[in-house]
Design a protein around this motif. Structure first.
Motif, PDB file in Angstrom:
ATOM      1  N   VAL A  78       7.726  11.296  -2.094  1.00  0.00           N
ATOM      2  CA  VAL A  78       8.119  10.440  -3.203  1.00  0.00           C
ATOM      3  C   VAL A  78       7.573   9.044  -2.970  1.00  0.00           C
ATOM      4  CG1 VAL A  78      10.053   9.435  -4.478  1.00  0.00           C
ATOM      5  CG2 VAL A  78      10.230  11.767  -3.592  1.00  0.00           C
ATOM      6  N   ASP A  79       6.761   8.572  -3.910  1.00  0.00           N
ATOM      7  CA  ASP A  79       6.296   7.187  -3.904  1.00  0.00           C
ATOM      8  C   ASP A  79       7.326   6.391  -4.697  1.00  0.00           C
ATOM      9  OD1 ASP A  79       5.131   4.715  -4.301  1.00  0.00           O
ATOM     10  OD2 ASP A  79       3.433   5.467  -5.461  1.00  0.00           O
ATOM     11  N   PRO A 110       3.231  12.643 -12.349  1.00  0.00           N
ATOM     12  CA  PRO A 110       2.884  11.248 -12.658  1.00  0.00           C
ATOM     13  C   PRO A 110       4.119  10.426 -13.008  1.00  0.00           C
ATOM     14  CG  PRO A 110       1.430  12.772 -13.807  1.00  0.00           C
ATOM     15  CD  PRO A 110       2.555  13.587 -13.229  1.00  0.00           C
ATOM     16  N   GLY A 111       4.025   9.133 -12.738  1.00  0.00           N
ATOM     17  CA  GLY A 111       5.130   8.222 -12.993  1.00  0.00           C
ATOM     18  C   GLY A 111       5.219   7.779 -14.435  1.00  0.00           C
ATOM     19  N   VAL A 112       6.169   6.914 -14.689  1.00  0.00           N
ATOM     20  CA  VAL A 112       6.372   6.378 -16.026  1.00  0.00           C
ATOM     21  C   VAL A 112       5.233   5.423 -16.375  1.00  0.00           C
ATOM     22  CG1 VAL A 112       8.878   6.647 -15.977  1.00  0.00           C
ATOM     23  CG2 VAL A 112       7.861   4.515 -15.156  1.00  0.00           C
ATOM     24  N   ALA A 113       4.987   5.276 -17.676  1.00  0.00           N
ATOM     25  CA  ALA A 113       3.915   4.399 -18.135  1.00  0.00           C
ATOM     26  C   ALA A 113       4.326   2.931 -18.096  1.00  0.00           C
ATOM     27  CB  ALA A 113       3.484   4.788 -19.546  1.00  0.00           C
ATOM     28  N   GLY A 132       0.793  -1.221   0.000  1.00  0.00           N
ATOM     29  CA  GLY A 132       0.000   0.000   0.000  1.00  0.00           C
ATOM     30  C   GLY A 132       0.823   1.268   0.000  1.00  0.00           C
ATOM     31  N   THR A 133       2.001   1.225  -0.576  1.00  0.00           N
ATOM     32  CA  THR A 133       2.878   2.395  -0.601  1.00  0.00           C
ATOM     33  C   THR A 133       2.225   3.563  -1.329  1.00  0.00           C
ATOM     34  OG1 THR A 133       4.783   0.914  -0.567  1.00  0.00           O
ATOM     35  CG2 THR A 133       5.193   3.205  -1.188  1.00  0.00           C
ATOM     36  N   THR A 134       1.653   3.309  -2.501  1.00  0.00           N
ATOM     37  CA  THR A 134       1.020   4.381  -3.275  1.00  0.00           C
ATOM     38  C   THR A 134      -0.199   4.926  -2.548  1.00  0.00           C
ATOM     39  OG1 THR A 134       1.849   3.472  -5.348  1.00  0.00           O
ATOM     40  CG2 THR A 134      -0.059   4.954  -5.491  1.00  0.00           C
ATOM     41  N   THR A 135      -1.005   4.064  -1.975  1.00  0.00           N
ATOM     42  CA  THR A 135      -2.182   4.515  -1.226  1.00  0.00           C
ATOM     43  C   THR A 135      -1.769   5.394  -0.054  1.00  0.00           C
ATOM     44  OG1 THR A 135      -3.386   2.515  -1.852  1.00  0.00           O
ATOM     45  CG2 THR A 135      -4.223   3.737   0.048  1.00  0.00           C
ATOM     46  N   ALA A 136      -0.725   4.983   0.662  1.00  0.00           N
ATOM     47  CA  ALA A 136      -0.239   5.787   1.789  1.00  0.00           C
ATOM     48  C   ALA A 136       0.296   7.133   1.305  1.00  0.00           C
ATOM     49  CB  ALA A 136       0.849   5.025   2.549  1.00  0.00           C
ATOM     50  N   GLY A 174       3.544   4.059 -13.069  1.00  0.00           N
ATOM     51  CA  GLY A 174       2.602   4.865 -12.312  1.00  0.00           C
ATOM     52  C   GLY A 174       1.201   4.278 -12.307  1.00  0.00           C
ATOM     53  N   SER A 175       0.467   4.554 -11.232  1.00  0.00           N
ATOM     54  CA  SER A 175      -0.908   4.053 -11.139  1.00  0.00           C
ATOM     55  C   SER A 175      -1.872   5.062 -10.524  1.00  0.00           C
ATOM     56  CB  SER A 175      -0.937   2.755 -10.324  1.00  0.00           C
ATOM     57  OG  SER A 175      -0.419   2.980  -9.028  1.00  0.00           O
ATOM     58  N   ILE A 176      -1.386   6.190 -10.034  1.00  0.00           N
ATOM     59  CA  ILE A 176      -2.251   7.153  -9.364  1.00  0.00           C
ATOM     60  C   ILE A 176      -3.300   7.707 -10.318  1.00  0.00           C
ATOM     61  CG2 ILE A 176      -2.330   9.394  -8.186  1.00  0.00           C
ATOM     62  CD1 ILE A 176       0.410   8.671  -6.964  1.00  0.00           C
ATOM     63  N   GLY A 177      -2.931   7.973 -11.565  1.00  0.00           N
ATOM     64  CA  GLY A 177      -3.886   8.499 -12.545  1.00  0.00           C
ATOM     65  C   GLY A 177      -5.034   7.551 -12.818  1.00  0.00           C
ATOM     66  N   PHE A 178      -4.766   6.260 -12.736  1.00  0.00           N
ATOM     67  CA  PHE A 178      -5.812   5.277 -12.999  1.00  0.00           C
ATOM     68  C   PHE A 178      -6.621   4.960 -11.753  1.00  0.00           C
ATOM     69  CE2 PHE A 178      -2.427   4.395 -16.082  1.00  0.00           C
ATOM     70  CZ  PHE A 178      -3.134   4.658 -17.239  1.00  0.00           C
TER      71      PHE A 178
END
Length: 155
Positions: free
Chosen positions: A115-116, A86-89, A12-16, A38-42
């Motif tokens: 930083v995530d 946003p992160g890399v695709a 859950g790093t991104t969620t945190a 990256g996954s935050i945009g989705f």
């Protein structure tokens, strides 16, 4: 600068990181530096169009412009005084990023930075980000396996 990373098992790093950014007491930039992509945009962004902005765009623009300007030109708004780089695709794009230059640019932005960094060890070498951080937070599950992988991530 605060870097969040986790061990294996999707802790859950991104969620945190998103939750911390949304509740942060000052203006903050959330950098999605997970080399797995990256996954935050989705997820949080519900498929929002990033308009080609992101970590890769900032990296490419910094070859011909000031790295700070290149970075700010590649962020998107999350909320008031909350921005996202946003992160890399794809994971293969992460290998092209100059992480030491990114860490130096982030350190001099004048706003707080989260930083995530995703899972460690991951598919890329992003050591410069935790090394340049004021704090490194290891996200883990509350299991024996989670503690073991967090110990590995912290070393």
């Amino acid at each position: 600068m605060v870097t969040l990373l986790g061990g294996k098992g999707s802790p859950g790093t991104t969620t945190a990181a998103v939750a911390m950014a949304l509740g942060w007491p000052r203006p903050v930039l959330l950098v999605e530096a997970d080399p797995a992509g990256g996954s935050i945009g989705f997820g949080y962004g519900q498929g929002i169009d990033m308009q080609g902005r992101g970590l890769l765009g900032a990296h490419l623009a910094a070859r011909h412009a000031d790295p700070t300007s290149a970075l700010w030109n590649n962020v998107v708004g999350l909320a008031r005084d909350r921005w996202l780089l946003p992160g890399v695709a794809e994971p293969r794009q992460a290998s092209t990023i100059d992480y030491p230059t990114l860490a130096g640019t982030l350190a001099g932005l004048g706003v707080d930075v989260l930083v995530d960094a995703g899972r460690t060890p991951g598919p890329g070498r992003i050591d410069a980000l935790p090394a340049g951080s004021d704090r490194v937070l290891v996200v883990m599950r509350s299991t024996l396996v989670g503690v073991h992988t967090a110990q590995t991530a912290a070393t």
